[in-house]
Scaffold this motif. Structure first.
Motif, PDB file in Angstrom:
ATOM      1  N   ASN A  47     -27.029   0.941 -20.827  1.00 38.30           N
ATOM      2  CA  ASN A  47     -27.460   2.000 -19.776  1.00 38.30           C
ATOM      3  C   ASN A  47     -28.373   3.332 -20.593  1.00 38.30           C
ATOM      4  OD1 ASN A  47     -26.398   0.355 -17.723  1.00 38.30           O
ATOM      5  ND2 ASN A  47     -24.681   1.545 -17.694  1.00 38.30           N
ATOM      6  N   THR A  48     -28.389   2.819 -21.828  1.00 34.89           N
ATOM      7  CA  THR A  48     -29.000   4.149 -22.703  1.00 34.89           C
ATOM      8  C   THR A  48     -30.702   3.962 -22.659  1.00 34.89           C
ATOM      9  OG1 THR A  48     -28.488   3.266 -24.550  1.00 34.89           O
ATOM     10  CG2 THR A  48     -26.642   4.720 -23.411  1.00 34.89           C
ATOM     11  N   VAL A  49     -31.290   4.911 -23.142  1.00 35.94           N
ATOM     12  CA  VAL A  49     -32.540   5.077 -23.798  1.00 35.94           C
ATOM     13  C   VAL A  49     -32.460   4.874 -25.100  1.00 35.94           C
ATOM     14  CG1 VAL A  49     -33.782   5.386 -21.587  1.00 35.94           C
ATOM     15  CG2 VAL A  49     -33.067   7.360 -23.119  1.00 35.94           C
ATOM     16  N   LEU A  50     -33.224   4.722 -25.871  1.00 39.29           N
ATOM     17  CA  LEU A  50     -33.490   5.347 -27.223  1.00 39.29           C
ATOM     18  C   LEU A  50     -33.340   6.560 -27.736  1.00 39.29           C
ATOM     19  CD1 LEU A  50     -34.017   3.761 -29.982  1.00 39.29           C
ATOM     20  CD2 LEU A  50     -36.293   4.302 -29.898  1.00 39.29           C
ATOM     21  N   GLY A  51     -32.360   6.677 -28.453  1.00 35.17           N
ATOM     22  CA  GLY A  51     -32.023   8.187 -28.815  1.00 35.17           C
ATOM     23  C   GLY A  51     -31.122   9.032 -27.890  1.00 35.17           C
ATOM     24  N   ALA A  52     -30.820   8.478 -26.591  1.00 33.97           N
ATOM     25  CA  ALA A  52     -29.819   9.323 -25.688  1.00 33.97           C
ATOM     26  C   ALA A  52     -28.608   8.269 -25.242  1.00 33.97           C
ATOM     27  CB  ALA A  52     -30.903   9.578 -24.463  1.00 33.97           C
ATOM     28  N   VAL A  53     -27.660   9.091 -24.566  1.00 35.58           N
ATOM     29  CA  VAL A  53     -26.612   8.373 -24.210  1.00 35.58           C
ATOM     30  C   VAL A  53     -26.326   8.982 -22.734  1.00 35.58           C
ATOM     31  CG1 VAL A  53     -25.360   7.866 -26.239  1.00 35.58           C
ATOM     32  CG2 VAL A  53     -25.066  10.080 -25.100  1.00 35.58           C
ATOM     33  N   VAL A  54     -25.491   8.129 -21.788  1.00 31.22           N
ATOM     34  CA  VAL A  54     -25.236   8.396 -20.440  1.00 31.22           C
ATOM     35  C   VAL A  54     -23.987   8.831 -20.474  1.00 31.22           C
ATOM     36  CG1 VAL A  54     -25.377   7.698 -18.138  1.00 31.22           C
ATOM     37  CG2 VAL A  54     -27.099   7.247 -19.450  1.00 31.22           C
ATOM     38  N   LEU A  55     -23.557   9.773 -19.898  1.00 27.10           N
ATOM     39  CA  LEU A  55     -22.082  10.510 -19.745  1.00 27.10           C
ATOM     40  C   LEU A  55     -21.766  10.420 -18.300  1.00 27.10           C
ATOM     41  CD1 LEU A  55     -21.804  13.091 -22.645  1.00 27.10           C
ATOM     42  CD2 LEU A  55     -21.246  10.851 -22.702  1.00 27.10           C
ATOM     43  N   VAL A  56     -20.536   9.817 -17.761  1.00 29.24           N
ATOM     44  CA  VAL A  56     -20.199   9.976 -16.338  1.00 29.24           C
ATOM     45  C   VAL A  56     -19.094  10.612 -16.229  1.00 29.24           C
ATOM     46  CG1 VAL A  56     -19.603   8.106 -14.584  1.00 29.24           C
ATOM     47  CG2 VAL A  56     -21.191   7.445 -16.302  1.00 29.24           C
ATOM     48  N   CYS A  57     -19.204  11.936 -15.257  1.00 34.71           N
ATOM     49  CA  CYS A  57     -17.934  12.672 -15.011  1.00 34.71           C
ATOM     50  C   CYS A  57     -17.575  12.458 -13.692  1.00 34.71           C
ATOM     51  CB  CYS A  57     -18.567  14.136 -15.048  1.00 34.71           C
ATOM     52  SG  CYS A  57     -17.461  15.442 -14.655  1.00 34.71           S
ATOM     53  N   ARG A  58     -16.434  11.784 -13.593  1.00 35.14           N
ATOM     54  CA  ARG A  58     -15.905  11.125 -12.256  1.00 35.14           C
ATOM     55  C   ARG A  58     -14.530  11.804 -12.159  1.00 35.14           C
ATOM     56  NH1 ARG A  58     -16.551   6.734  -9.403  1.00 35.14           N
ATOM     57  NH2 ARG A  58     -14.914   5.749  -8.310  1.00 35.14           N
ATOM     58  N   ALA A  59     -14.853  12.252 -10.501  1.00 28.73           N
ATOM     59  CA  ALA A  59     -13.480  12.927  -9.856  1.00 28.73           C
ATOM     60  C   ALA A  59     -12.538  11.693  -9.499  1.00 28.73           C
ATOM     61  CB  ALA A  59     -14.080  13.721  -8.840  1.00 28.73           C
ATOM     62  N   PRO A  60     -11.453  12.076  -9.443  1.00 28.37           N
ATOM     63  CA  PRO A  60     -10.401  11.297  -9.040  1.00 28.37           C
ATOM     64  C   PRO A  60     -10.610  10.674  -7.415  1.00 28.37           C
ATOM     65  CG  PRO A  60      -9.135  12.902 -10.134  1.00 28.37           C
ATOM     66  CD  PRO A  60     -10.486  13.357  -9.929  1.00 28.37           C
ATOM     67  N   GLU A  61      -9.667   9.795  -7.086  1.00 26.34           N
ATOM     68  CA  GLU A  61      -9.845   9.228  -5.679  1.00 26.34           C
ATOM     69  C   GLU A  61      -9.480  10.236  -4.811  1.00 26.34           C
ATOM     70  OE1 GLU A  61     -11.190   6.726  -4.672  1.00 26.34           O
ATOM     71  OE2 GLU A  61     -11.392   5.742  -6.558  1.00 26.34           O
ATOM     72  N   GLY A  62     -10.216  10.529  -3.609  1.00 22.38           N
ATOM     73  CA  GLY A  62      -9.981  11.600  -2.697  1.00 22.38           C
ATOM     74  C   GLY A  62     -11.299  12.301  -2.526  1.00 22.38           C
ATOM     75  N   PRO A  63     -11.346  13.618  -2.146  1.00 24.54           N
ATOM     76  CA  PRO A  63     -12.148  14.682  -2.232  1.00 24.54           C
ATOM     77  C   PRO A  63     -12.914  14.852  -3.278  1.00 24.54           C
ATOM     78  CG  PRO A  63     -10.601  15.748  -0.839  1.00 24.54           C
ATOM     79  CD  PRO A  63     -10.033  14.414  -1.485  1.00 24.54           C
ATOM     80  N   GLY A  64     -14.413  14.657  -3.263  1.00 27.60           N
ATOM     81  CA  GLY A  64     -15.047  14.729  -4.561  1.00 27.60           C
ATOM     82  C   GLY A  64     -15.570  16.147  -4.829  1.00 27.60           C
ATOM     83  N   GLY A  65     -16.704  16.320  -5.502  1.00 29.60           N
ATOM     84  CA  GLY A  65     -17.416  17.484  -5.709  1.00 29.60           C
ATOM     85  C   GLY A  65     -18.781  17.496  -5.134  1.00 29.60           C
ATOM     86  N   ILE A  66     -19.163  18.883  -5.116  1.00 28.52           N
ATOM     87  CA  ILE A  66     -20.755  19.077  -4.702  1.00 28.52           C
ATOM     88  C   ILE A  66     -21.365  19.691  -5.812  1.00 28.52           C
ATOM     89  CG2 ILE A  66     -20.044  19.271  -2.204  1.00 28.52           C
ATOM     90  CD1 ILE A  66     -20.415  22.273  -2.638  1.00 28.52           C
ATOM     91  N   LEU A  67     -20.763  20.021  -6.821  1.00 25.07           N
ATOM     92  CA  LEU A  67     -21.259  20.557  -8.153  1.00 25.07           C
ATOM     93  C   LEU A  67     -20.664  20.196  -9.357  1.00 25.07           C
ATOM     94  CD1 LEU A  67     -23.355  22.895  -9.501  1.00 25.07           C
ATOM     95  CD2 LEU A  67     -21.311  24.289  -9.505  1.00 25.07           C
ATOM     96  N   PHE A  68     -21.254  19.450 -10.151  1.00 24.45           N
ATOM     97  CA  PHE A  68     -20.935  19.097 -11.521  1.00 24.45           C
ATOM     98  C   PHE A  68     -21.351  19.593 -12.676  1.00 24.45           C
ATOM     99  CE2 PHE A  68     -19.837  15.569  -8.606  1.00 24.45           C
ATOM    100  CZ  PHE A  68     -18.700  14.992  -8.914  1.00 24.45           C
ATOM    101  N   ARG A  69     -20.623  20.091 -13.716  1.00 20.36           N
ATOM    102  CA  ARG A  69     -21.172  20.761 -14.969  1.00 20.36           C
ATOM    103  C   ARG A  69     -20.685  19.867 -15.966  1.00 20.36           C
ATOM    104  NH1 ARG A  69     -19.890  27.162 -14.172  1.00 20.36           N
ATOM    105  NH2 ARG A  69     -21.034  27.109 -15.922  1.00 20.36           N
ATOM    106  N   LEU A  70     -21.398  19.831 -17.206  1.00 22.29           N
ATOM    107  CA  LEU A  70     -21.494  19.053 -18.331  1.00 22.29           C
ATOM    108  C   LEU A  70     -21.604  20.138 -19.253  1.00 22.29           C
ATOM    109  CD1 LEU A  70     -20.939  16.692 -19.911  1.00 22.29           C
ATOM    110  CD2 LEU A  70     -23.437  16.392 -20.183  1.00 22.29           C
ATOM    111  N   HIS A  71     -20.628  20.353 -20.434  1.00 20.58           N
ATOM    112  CA  HIS A  71     -20.574  21.420 -21.456  1.00 20.58           C
ATOM    113  C   HIS A  71     -20.285  20.618 -22.528  1.00 20.58           C
ATOM    114  CE1 HIS A  71     -19.583  25.051 -18.773  1.00 20.58           C
ATOM    115  NE2 HIS A  71     -19.128  24.055 -17.810  1.00 20.58           N
TER     116      HIS A  71
END
Length: 426
Positions: A47-71
């Motif tokens: 699922n990646t392109v050359l020189g990049a990776v894909v990170l998946v931030c996943r909330a547990p089962e139940g209500p999710g989120g409307i804003l996700f932040r990566l640090h």
């Protein structure tokens, strides 16, 4: 009385104010409970392109989120906002190899009430730098010629109690650098179908019979007990530089037949409806067998016949249209015992005269009247003799009966008439 009512009302008012303050505190504490901690994973390489990776931030089962932040460590890298609650968000980041700490990432999300979740655990990225050029594939293994397999007895027919000897010889070297065989393998196919076993050691019906590390490739099997019949092949193993062990292609199959499992048949020359024919007679214990007729010195049969289910013999009509006849013939019969065919030995040789006038064959000159069906002649003679015996017995009985009747008539007294009576009175 009025003073008491006033103090009671004031006390109720104080209790109500305290209850409202307490409820406000509890409700605010309930509303301020942070959502569950998310998880941060790295997507597969596909699922990646050359020189990049894909990170998946996943909330547990139940209500999710409307804003996700990566640090990255503590620095904000990317933010994703959604109109409604989502369970996960995917971030594409470039891979940096300047510092090991640059590969530490974490994430968090904010629910619809505006409350942030705790930070996820740190994730260490797998460096996905530009792929290094692959090493060239190893050269294909050299083409190994099949060996030569021979068996003793040469015709592959062996009796019970005897020993089979196989010799697997490698092909002549085509160059000075050809690897020498280090081991030989002898394989057997239980059902002799006559087809080649292919170029691989592994075969659906093949089983390893023997393994030899000597460079002669000699194998000995025996004493034979009856189950050794079938098709045999062999191959040899070599060690190819920088590749390791390799197997050659299999040799041509050699057919082994265990004889004396069925009694030896007899072959006779008989006249049938004006034509001469060879009659091969097997054992009465194996009716419905398959009979084969062989010329002298021939490996393959000239003709094959299947006897009826109640007969144990087969008829081979001689004809000059098929070419000149041989001087000597043999026959053999086979019967299906269980799942495998069992074969008899070939019958003794029978001399057959040459063709005279295309379609007529003179009877054999050897004494003994080979073509006469002695059981049939003896049966006919016995019937005739029995008929005469019965006829003579009936004649003797009739003659005796007639003699008895005559004697009875002689002894019987004559009746007296009136004249004899009157003469007696006078």
């Amino acid at each position: 009385m009025l003073v008491c009512r006033y103090h009671l009302s004031l006390w109720i008012f104080v209790l109500l104010i305290c209850y409202l303050q307490l409820w406000d505190t509890v409700s605010s504490d309930l509303l301020s409970v942070p959502p569950p901690t998310p998880s941060l994973t790295q997507a597969p390489v596909g699922n990646t392109v050359l020189g990049a990776v894909v990170l998946v931030c996943r909330a547990p089962e139940g209500p999710g989120g409307i804003l996700f932040r990566l640090h990255r460590v503590k620095k904000l890298v990317d933010t994703m906002t959604f109109p409604s609650e989502r369970q996960e968000a995917q971030f594409t980041v470039r891979v940096r190899e300047d510092s090991p700490r640059e590969g530490l990432y974490c994430c968090l999300y904010q629910n619809s009430q505006g409350i942030y979740s705790p930070y996820s655990h740190y994730l260490t990225l797998k460096q996905q730098g530009v792929a290094s050029p692959r090493a060239p594939p190893p050269p294909p293994p050299p083409s190994l010629l099949p060996p030569l397999l021979s068996v003793d007895p040469p015709d592959g027919q062996v009796k019970r109690g005897q020993t089979l000897s196989f010799h697997c010889s490698p092909p002549p070297p085509h160059s000075q650098q050809s690897p020498k065989p280090e081991a030989f393998l002898l394989l057997r196919t239980a059902k002799a179908t006559g087809h080649s076993m292919g170029s691989s050691m592994v075969h659906p019906q093949a089983s390893l019979v023997s393994h030899s590390t000597a460079q002669t490739g000699a194998f000995h099997l025996g004493p034979v007990r009856g189950g050794e019949g079938g098709s045999y092949t062999c191959l040899y193993q070599v060690t190819v530089p920088r590749q390791g062990p390799a197997n050659s292609t299999a040799s041509h199959p050699v057919l082994v037949t265990v004889t004396e499992l069925l009694p030896v048949p007899t072959l006779s020359l008989q006249s049938q409806a004006g034509e001469w024919a060879l009659v091969c007679t097997g054992s009465p214990a194996f009716p419905g067998a398959r009979f084969s007729l062989y010329r002298l010195g021939s490996t393959f049969p000239d003709a094959t016949r299947s006897a009826p289910a109640t007969r144990h013999r087969a008829l081979f009509v001689l004809s000059s249209q098929d070419g000149p006849l041989s001087d000597q013939y043999q026959c053999q019969y086979s019967s299906l015992l269980g799942a495998e065919w069992s074969h008899s030995e070939r019958s003794p040789l029978l001399a057959v005269p040459r063709v005279i006038e295309n379609t007529t064959i003179s009877p054999p000159s050897s004494p003994g009247l080979t073509g006469v069906d002695w059981p049939l002649v003896l049966g006919c003679l016995s019937v005739v003799v029995l008929f005469f015996i019965v006829l003579v017995g009936v004649g003797v009985a009739v003659q005796r009966k007639v003699k008895v009747i005559v004697e009875e008539k002689r002894k019987r007294p004559y009746p007296q008439t009136c004249e004899h009576y009157l003469s007696g009175m006078g």
